[in-house]
Structures are given as structure tokens and as C-alpha cells.
Scaffold this motif. Structure first.
Motif, PDB file in Angstrom:
ATOM      1  N   HIS A 121      71.531 132.519  -0.207  1.00 22.99           N
ATOM      2  CA  HIS A 121      71.133 133.164   1.167  1.00 22.99           C
ATOM      3  C   HIS A 121      72.136 134.169   1.241  1.00 22.99           C
ATOM      4  CE1 HIS A 121      67.943 130.626   2.500  1.00 22.99           C
ATOM      5  NE2 HIS A 121      68.460 129.820   1.720  1.00 22.99           N
ATOM      6  N   CYS A 122      73.317 134.229   1.021  1.00 22.38           N
ATOM      7  CA  CYS A 122      74.334 135.280   1.578  1.00 22.38           C
ATOM      8  C   CYS A 122      74.033 136.538   0.859  1.00 22.38           C
ATOM      9  CB  CYS A 122      75.819 134.998   1.140  1.00 22.38           C
ATOM     10  SG  CYS A 122      76.528 133.567   1.989  1.00 22.38           S
ATOM     11  N   VAL A 123      73.568 136.638  -0.304  1.00 25.44           N
ATOM     12  CA  VAL A 123      73.051 137.709  -1.133  1.00 25.44           C
ATOM     13  C   VAL A 123      71.652 138.093  -0.598  1.00 25.44           C
ATOM     14  CG1 VAL A 123      72.525 138.618  -3.593  1.00 25.44           C
ATOM     15  CG2 VAL A 123      74.277 137.007  -3.250  1.00 25.44           C
ATOM     16  N   LEU A 124      71.029 137.305  -0.367  1.00 24.40           N
ATOM     17  CA  LEU A 124      69.706 137.823  -0.021  1.00 24.40           C
ATOM     18  C   LEU A 124      69.572 138.505   1.403  1.00 24.40           C
ATOM     19  CD1 LEU A 124      67.310 134.797  -1.167  1.00 24.40           C
ATOM     20  CD2 LEU A 124      67.412 137.295  -2.173  1.00 24.40           C
ATOM     21  N   SER A 125      70.459 137.785   2.142  1.00 18.85           N
ATOM     22  CA  SER A 125      70.406 138.428   3.684  1.00 18.85           C
ATOM     23  C   SER A 125      71.195 139.817   3.656  1.00 18.85           C
ATOM     24  CB  SER A 125      71.252 137.367   4.634  1.00 18.85           C
ATOM     25  OG  SER A 125      72.541 137.335   4.153  1.00 18.85           O
ATOM     26  N   TRP A 126      72.300 139.687   2.775  1.00 16.78           N
ATOM     27  CA  TRP A 126      73.111 141.087   2.745  1.00 16.78           C
ATOM     28  C   TRP A 126      72.162 142.202   1.884  1.00 16.78           C
ATOM     29  CZ3 TRP A 126      76.804 143.601   4.824  1.00 16.78           C
ATOM     30  CH2 TRP A 126      77.523 144.691   4.040  1.00 16.78           C
ATOM     31  N   GLY A 127      71.462 141.924   0.809  1.00 19.18           N
ATOM     32  CA  GLY A 127      70.795 142.849  -0.066  1.00 19.18           C
ATOM     33  C   GLY A 127      69.301 142.850   0.314  1.00 19.18           C
ATOM     34  N   ARG A 128      68.884 142.861   1.593  1.00 14.21           N
ATOM     35  CA  ARG A 128      67.365 142.829   1.529  1.00 14.21           C
ATOM     36  C   ARG A 128      66.708 144.283   1.427  1.00 14.21           C
ATOM     37  NH1 ARG A 128      69.255 141.325   6.776  1.00 14.21           N
ATOM     38  NH2 ARG A 128      69.603 142.952   8.330  1.00 14.21           N
ATOM     39  N   ASP A 129      67.650 145.165   1.460  1.00 12.36           N
ATOM     40  CA  ASP A 129      67.455 146.683   1.324  1.00 12.36           C
ATOM     41  C   ASP A 129      67.883 147.053   0.093  1.00 12.36           C
ATOM     42  OD1 ASP A 129      65.964 146.872   3.905  1.00 12.36           O
ATOM     43  OD2 ASP A 129      67.709 147.268   4.692  1.00 12.36           O
ATOM     44  N   HIS A 130      68.274 146.107  -0.674  1.00 12.12           N
ATOM     45  CA  HIS A 130      69.121 146.828  -2.065  1.00 12.12           C
ATOM     46  C   HIS A 130      68.104 146.006  -3.178  1.00 12.12           C
ATOM     47  CE1 HIS A 130      72.547 147.980  -0.169  1.00 12.12           C
ATOM     48  NE2 HIS A 130      72.110 147.291   0.512  1.00 12.12           N
ATOM     49  N   PRO A 131      67.112 146.824  -3.960  1.00  9.77           N
ATOM     50  CA  PRO A 131      66.287 145.938  -4.899  1.00  9.77           C
ATOM     51  C   PRO A 131      67.102 145.577  -6.236  1.00  9.77           C
ATOM     52  CG  PRO A 131      65.352 148.078  -4.183  1.00  9.77           C
ATOM     53  CD  PRO A 131      66.802 148.059  -3.431  1.00  9.77           C
ATOM     54  N   PHE A 132      68.441 146.113  -6.314  1.00 10.36           N
ATOM     55  CA  PHE A 132      69.239 145.779  -7.577  1.00 10.36           C
ATOM     56  C   PHE A 132      69.506 144.443  -7.411  1.00 10.36           C
ATOM     57  CE2 PHE A 132      73.483 145.283  -8.907  1.00 10.36           C
ATOM     58  CZ  PHE A 132      73.664 145.595 -10.155  1.00 10.36           C
ATOM     59  N   LEU A 133      69.989 144.024  -6.207  1.00 11.28           N
ATOM     60  CA  LEU A 133      70.546 142.567  -5.831  1.00 11.28           C
ATOM     61  C   LEU A 133      69.338 141.618  -6.083  1.00 11.28           C
ATOM     62  CD1 LEU A 133      72.883 142.695  -2.911  1.00 11.28           C
ATOM     63  CD2 LEU A 133      73.382 142.690  -5.107  1.00 11.28           C
ATOM     64  N   GLU A 134      68.236 142.108  -5.720  1.00  8.82           N
ATOM     65  CA  GLU A 134      66.933 140.955  -5.791  1.00  8.82           C
ATOM     66  C   GLU A 134      66.745 140.886  -7.405  1.00  8.82           C
ATOM     67  OE1 GLU A 134      63.024 142.287  -4.208  1.00  8.82           O
ATOM     68  OE2 GLU A 134      63.739 140.583  -2.621  1.00  8.82           O
TER      69      GLU A 134
END
Length: 802
Positions: free
Chosen positions: A379-392
């Protein structure tokens, strides 16, 4: 490290080069107060005084004569500016500049005889001055007292035009706060001077307080005062005009001494022993307005990343301990947390931006073995990376390689729900109460390692004059807790009932209003169009290549139900915006499923040609089939739609990978769905070997009647003829009543001398000739009594081995 500091400003790098460049010019000019005349060995006097709301940094330094210079670093232009010079050896306690840079307020004290600057001499004065600096002109003494004074200009939220009146806060060590109204006028062009320097109105903001904190970003003052030995927390909101309002007051269940005094975020006065401070533990707290996290960090001991957005769950929290890598990440000197996740280290003169370390969180997610840590990190990564397709993409890769890594929750389910939620969350502040953000309803009962302790806390007495921004959200959360409305979270139960009803009608050939069904299918088409518009790259997986009416119905129903849900509870949001939010949300759900499949296919080098049945299935194909089965399981329990063509692809892979008995078991348990497209492909692509005949027959007998009749006509085989004949006879003899018949049977040329068969065919022929039977058989051409007779004879011949 879970937290990373990225440098935004450094006195040594962003100011010193400018000072050195000014040194020669200043020395040559020789003008008093004409510029920063600094000697090389006096650079250690350079220090930060304040960071204003607009991000500009005010700093001070001394020349070899002890003259005090004030400078400003513009965070936008990255340029330095000399503001003012005091030609006396003074120590600066506090400094602030108004937004137009026309006025400077400063509080200064004298050195002691011993050269120490941490204490005032008995009888010495602290001067609080107001200086006209556009251009440098008059100096007004605001206060001359025996106690320290801190100064802070108020900054309006709109800086479109110069203000005729400025407002300055004076915070006294004597435990009171004043607000001074300062009117200015322009003379001789751009010259700005005080309108009436002899009369500056003042009003008391607070008194008898023991602690105060300044919120620079929102222009709020928090303070604790003592009333009859009871501590009360108060908050004052300053507006763009001269008004300020008490926003709330709340009693605190703590005991504070009236002899204490502490200021937070009013700049650094450099009056504390830095060496002594560095020996103690420094607890650092960071906040971020955009993803709603509070980070609490004690170097060398723990790092706690807490999501404070959801009032009903202790979710999205990550607590790490015993990590030696983060021991030296933050300095042990005094720090100040500013807006925009900025952290100011007073000693080093560095301004850094605190950000989540994406690489560390991904590595932690990859390596941890505990479910609750996976949940928090995800959840930390998803909330931070919602505008980062790389993280997804990295998370999807991790899921593909660790599909069965979590035992207490479904990893795919959690990823789909959480990522879809965060993709639409910024649209409105109340989304956390209306859309599910986790697939797990009760973390503390379902995930080992998570505990929940509840405590009844009386809500504070609120004096709120306007609900805007932060206060609107705070009030909404308090109301949510007070009345406890978890039922507001959307679920697909209504969609599930309606979908089953529509599918049942479709199987029986009955259908309600065509306008209703057409509207549902139009909704689905909007979702697919929205998804395709956001993803222009060609897909490797053969999805969206068929109608797949059941999934389109499910998609369209979810659009309708979710739109109604949001319209009921989102007050003041335009209908058009809500409709787009719904399309984006469901498109995201489908896109995530497609991305998981795409990642799996690319990783295992699969291509649509693998669906040819001329060879044995590979281990890679079986792995992809397993992933598709897990996706199906995750979406089925939540009743989420799948991309059109998913079931066809899944079934064809199942036929390719599974032995017949396992395949039939998957079909009977509802894991594999026999779509018309998949079965049609099987009938056409598979030859009529003994093994394939058995497979085809096993599939045909499991089809719904309407689809089964279509499929049998595609298989040129006695078995299919037999099935077609049986269905034909069953329809003809439905409600048949036996009537007296002539004992003479007319035999057509070439008929077989088998009286039971001849009699039976005559009955069928008679039934076919009636108008009622013709109506019932409309659309079933090329099937008649003669066809039944031939099929019966062939079947008998096969049974007798002739």
C-alpha cells in the motif's frame, strides 16, 4: 532506507559562491552598507534564519567587523538578494520578510562580555525592529524588552497584487502573541514606506501559553494554554484579510508546567547548545499533504510510516525496526519539518525534501516473508506511485513471480482493489469512504501479526467557522467515526443479483426490455473505449477480440450501479465528472488484469500461436494458465468484470495444458467456462481422433442447450448428428398426446423394413407438418424426420459393429 532526503538547498553550495562573487565588488565599492563585505574566515557565521511560506530562505552572516548582513535566496529563480545590513555586532534571534520584500522584521540581542550569545546580560535589551528595505530607508523600533521576541509576517494565499496592509506576529518569551497591522504607501514611483510609523495598531492573539507551533503552509497557529491547571489545545486560522478566527479548542489529558516554554517552526534562534542537543535522540516527524502520510523516525531505532487518511482502519501502516542502514540517514541536530515534505537542518544549513525511497520499498516488498509487512509495503508503494507506471510494473512483476506468496490474503485481489482505488482517489477527498481500498475487511482478524486496540476518545469541542480544505476533511472524518458508516463502501452485491438474472434470461431465450439491455452494453462499450484510449500499445494477449456478452453485461451493470452509488453520496460533484470517474475506475480494474497477463506472456515468451493444438503444452504455458486461474479466483469472489475474451483464452489454455479428467473437473467446478468462441475453435481445430472425439463429446454434453445446438452443427460426426436428432425429437414430442392411427404405414421408396422405426418416423413427420411444430422449429433448418432416421440407422450400425 525507507525514507530518502533529496537536497533542495545548501548554504555552502547555493549562497557561498554568490558571496565570493560579491566580495571583490563590495571591497572595491567601499560603500558603507553597500553590499556583503565578508572575509573568507568569517563564512562560519553564515546560517539560516527562516523559511517563508513561499519557500524563500532568509539567512544571515557577519563580516570581519561584526556587521550583520541579511540575505534572501529565491527558491523559484535560484538567485540571492542582499536585503539589509546592521552596522553593529549583534546576534539575530529571529527574522521575517513580507511577501513583497518591502519590509524586514528582525529581533536582535547584544553579545555578553564573555562573548557568549546564549544568554542576555542583566538589563540588556532585545530589540525588535521593522525596516523599510524597498529601498533601504527608515527603521522602526517595535519593542525593546528584556525577553526574547520572535517575528513572523503573515503571507496571504493570493499574491497577485501588492497589499496595502501587512500583518506581523510578535511571539514573546513572556508567553503572549501580538499581531501588528502595518499600512504602507508608495512614494516617488516604487518607493514603499510606512503610512503612519508612529501608530501601528496591535491586538493580542494569545497569552499564557506554554507551547506554540506555526503552520507556515496553511497560516495557522496552534498553541497550548493553561486554564486552571488544565491544558487546552487551540488553533487559530489567519486569513488573507486582517481577520483571524479560533477554529477549535480541545482539552488535553496531559499535565504541563506553567514554567515551560517551547516554540516550534518559528525559525532557529541559535540560542541552544547544539553540542548538547546532538548527544540526545532526535525524534523526527514528517508530513506530506498529497498522499496523507506521517513519517515518524528515530535514527537507529525505528521508522514508522503511517497513513492517517482512513479513520476506520489502522491500515496502510509500515513499521520498520532494527535497520542499521538508516542510522546515519538523518542528522542528530535540530530539524524543522516544513510544508511540501521539506526538512531543514539548522546546523548544516541544508534544506532537503523527504521522499519515500521507492527502490528500498520495492526491495523490502520483494524480500519480506511476513504477510502484514507485504500488505503495508504494497500500500505504501501504490499510494506513492499512483502516477508512476514504473512502480506499478515492478509490483506486477513481483506478483507474477510470487503468485502464492501470501497466505492470509489474496495478493492479486489486494493489488487490483488498492491500485484502482489510488488511481481515482485524488478526484475527491471523500473517496476513501465510498470505494474499497483493501480486499480485506478486518486486517487485525485476518492477517497474522496485525493487532488492533480500540479506545473511546471523546471528540474535541470544535469551534469551526468554515469548512474548507483541511477542516472540511477533518469534520467529515469526525462525523464518519461518530456515526460509523462502513456500509457506504461500494460492493458488487446488487450487480451480482442483476447479472445472474440477465444471464438466466439469456439462457432460456427470454430477455427483458431491449432498451435496458442496450444501455447496459453501451456502458460497457464506453469502458472499453476509455481503456483503449489510455493504452495505445498493441497487446500480446488475444483479449478484446470477441463480444463476450456476459462480461460486457457485468461491466455495464457495474458502471450503472457505481455511478448511482457515487451520485448518492458525493454532494456538489458534477454528474459528468462522476461518470468519468466511474469509467476510469472500471477501466483501471480491467487494465491491471491485462497488465498482469501481458507481463506473464512476455516473461514466458508466449504468443497467440501457442493455442494451436498440434503439440504438447510447455511448462511456461502451464504457468500462465495457473496465473489466469488465480486471476479468475480473485475476481470471482469480488464479482469483478474480466476483459472480454479472458474466459475463452483461459479455456483454450486449459484444453492445451490439462489431461481430460482434470479438464472436465475444472469445467464442472466452474473454473473453466465453455464460451461459444472457445468451443467453436475446438470443434474446428481438433481432428476426429479417438482422443479428440471423446473430448468434443464431453464438452458438447456440458453446453447449454441453445449453444449446444449451434456447436453440434459445426462438428461433422455421427455423434453430433445423434445429439442433434435427440434434441429434435425432444422438441417435437414435447406435450405429444398419443392418438389412434391407421395400422397401414405408407413406406417411402428406399425406406427400411423396420416397423418400429417406420412408425416413429411417421409420427415425427406428422408433427413436423403441423404449423405449431414449424413455429417451434423456426431457425433449425436442415433437420427433419429423414435426418433423424439416417442418424438412428448410423448409430445402430455403429453399435452392432456392422
Amino acid at each position: 532506507m525507507a525514507l530518502r532526503l533529496v537536497s533542495d538547498f545548501d548554504l555552502r553550495k547555493d549562497v557561498l559562491p554568490w558571496l565570493r562573487s560579491q566580495r571583490a565588488a563590495s571591497a572595491a565599492a567601499g560603500a558603507r552598507g553597500g553590499g556583503p563585505g565578508v572575509l573568507e574566515n568569517n563564512y562560519e557565521s553564515l546560517r539560516i534564519l527562516n523559511v517563508e511560506r513561499n519557500g524563500n530562505i532568509i539567512y544571515t552572516y557577519k563580516d570581519d567587523k561584526g556587521n550583520v548582513f541579511f540575505g534572501l535566496y529565491d527558491c523559484r529563480t535560484r538567485q540571492n538578494e542582499h536585503l539589509y545590513t546592521f552596522e553593529k555586532d549583534l546576534h539575530v534571534v529571529s527574522c521575517s520578510v513580507n511577501s513583497e520584500r518591502t519590509l524586514l522584521a528582525a529581533s536582535l540581542v547584544h553579545f555578553t562580555k564573555e562573548g557568549r550569545k546564549n544568554e542576555l546580560q542583566p538589563g540588556s535589551k532585545c530589540l525588535t525592529l521593522l525596516v523599510e528595505i524597498h529601498p533601504v530607508n527608515n527603521v522602526k523600533v517595535l519593542k525593546a524588552v528584556d525577553s526574547y521576541i520572535w517575528v513572523q509576517f503573515l503571507y496571504p494565499h493570493v499574491e497577485s497584487h501588492p497589499l496595502a496592509e501587512n500583518h506581523l506576529l510578535l511571539i514573546s518569551e513572556e508567553k503572549y502573541i501580538e499581531k501588528i497591522h502595518i499600512q504602507v504607501i508608495q512614494e516617488d514611483g516604487n518607493r514603499v514606506v510606512l503610512k503612519d510609523s508612529g501608530h501601528l495598531p496591535r491586538e493580542r492573539v494569545a497569552e499564557d501559553f506554554v507551547w506554540a507551533q506555526w503552520d507556515m503552509s496553511e497560516q495557522r497557529l496552534y498553541y497550548i494554554d493553561l486554564k486552571k491547571s488544565r491544558s487546552v489545545l487551540k488553533c487559530i486560522q489567519f486569513s488573507a484579510d486582517e481577520k483571524f478566527n479560533l477554529m477549535f479548542e480541545a482539552p488535553l489529558d496531559i499535565t504541563l508546567s506553567d514554567s515551560g516554554f517551547k516554540l516550534v517552526n518559528f525559525g532557529c534562534d541559535d540560542l541552544q547548545d547544539q553540542e548538547n542537543l546532538s548527544k540526545h535522540l532526535t525524534l523526527c516527524v514528517f508530513t506530506n499533504h498529497t498522499d496523507y502520510y506521517v513519517a515518524v523516525y528515530l535514527p537507529g531505532h525505528f521508522f514508522h510510516l503511517l497513513n492517517i487518511q482512513h479513520p476506520d482502519l489502522i491500515c496502510h501502516s509500515l513499521f520498520l525496526t532494527g535497520n542499521n542502514e538508516v542510522v546515519d540517514m538523518l542528522p542528530h541536530s535540530p530539524l524543522q519539518s516544513l510544508s511540501g515534505s521539506l526538512v531543514l537542518d539548522w546546523c548544516s544549513g541544508k534544506l532537503s525534501r523527504a521522499v519515500l525511497n521507492q527502490s528500498y520499498l520495492l526491495q523490502f516488498l520483494w524480500n519480506t516473508r511476513l504477510d502484514y509487512e507485504k500488505m503495508g509495503a504494497l500500500h505504501c508503494v501504490l499510494s506513492w506511485g499512483r502516477d508512476h507506471p514504473f512502480l506499478e510494473a515492478k509490483i506486477i512483476q513481483w506478483i507474477s513471480e510470487n503468485i502464492s506468496a501470501c497466505h492470509s490474503f489474496d495478493l492479486i485481489q489486494e493489488f487490483i482493489i488498492a491500485s484502482s482505488y489510488w488511481s481515482i482517489y485524488p478526484e475527491t477527498s471523500d473517496m476513501d469512504k465510498l470505494l474499497p481500498y483493501s480486499s480485506v475487511l478486518a486486517w487485525n482478524t485476518e492477517i497474522p501479526g496485525i493487532t488492533l486496540v480500540t479506545e473511546e476518545i471523546p471528540l474535541p469541542f470544535m469551534k469551526v467557522h468554515s469548512f474548507k480544505g483541511y477542516w472540511e476533511k477533518l469534520n467529515s472524518n469526525l462525523e464518519y467515526i461518530k456515526y460509523s458508516k462502513p456500509h457506504l463502501l461500494y460492493n458488487n452485491s446488487m450487480v451480482q443479483r442483476e447479472w445472474h438474472s440477465l444471464i438466466s434470461e439469456e439462457k432460456t431465450g427470454r430477455r427483458r426490455s431491449m432498451v435496458y439491455v442496450r444501455n447496459i452494453l453501451d456502458n460497457a462499450m464506453k469502458v472499453i473505449s476509455n481503456l483503449e484510449a489510455r493504452n495505445l500499445e498493441p497487446r500480446l494477449t488475444p483479449l478484446f477480440q470477441e463480444e463476450d456478452n456476459p462480461q460486457r453485461l457485468l461491466m455495464g451493470l457495474m458502471v450503472s450501479e457505481l455511478k448511482d452509488h457515487l451520485l448518492r453520496h458525493l454532494q456538489g460533484v458534477e454528474k459528468k465528472k462522476i461518470e468519468q470517474m466511474v469509467l476510469d475506475y472500471i477501466s483501471k480494474l480491467l487494465d491491471l488484469i491485462c497488465q498482469i497477463l501481458e507481463t506473464s506472456w512476455r516473461k514466458h515468451h508466449l504468443h497467440p500461436s501457442v493455442l494451436h493444438f498440434s503439440r504438447r503444452a510447455s511448462a511456461a504455458e502451464f504457468t500462465v494458465f495457473h496465473i489466469m486461474t488465480r486471476i479468475l479466483k480473485a475476481t470471482t469472489s469480488l464479482f469483478l468484470p474480466l476483459p472480454p475474451g479472458f474466459h475463452t483464452l483461459h479455456t483454450l489454455l486449459g484444453v492445451h495444458c490439462l489431461p481430460l479428467h482434470n479438464l472436465l473437473h475444472y469445467i464442472d467446478d466452474g473454473v473453466l467456462l465453455l464460451t461459444e468462441t472457445a468451443v467453436t475453435r475446438l470443434m474446428k481445430d481438433l481432428d476426429n481422433s479417438e482422443k479428440n472425439e471423446k473430448l468434443k463429446f464431453s464438452i458438447i454434453v456440458r453446453l447449454p442447450p441453445l449453444i449446444g445446438q449451434k456447436i453440434c452443427r459445426l462438428w461433422d460426426h455421427p455423434m453430433s448428428s445423434n445429439i442433434i436428432s435427440r434434441n429434435h425429437v425432444k422438441r417435437l414430442l414435447l406435450n405429444y398426446k398419443k392418438e389412434p392411427r391407421s395400422s397401414m404405414i405408407d413406406k417411402s421408396p428406399g425406406s427400411v423394413e423396420f416397423l418400429p422405426l417406420n412408425y416413429f418416423i411417421e409420427i415425427l413427420t406428422d408433427r413436423e407438418s403441423s404449423s405449431q411444430a414449424l413455429y417451434a422449429l423456426e431457425g433449425h433448418d436442415n433437420v427433419d424426420a429423414k435426418f433423424v432416421e439416417e442418424a438412428a440407422l448410423k448409430h445402430t450400425t455403429m453399435l452392432l459393429g456392422l
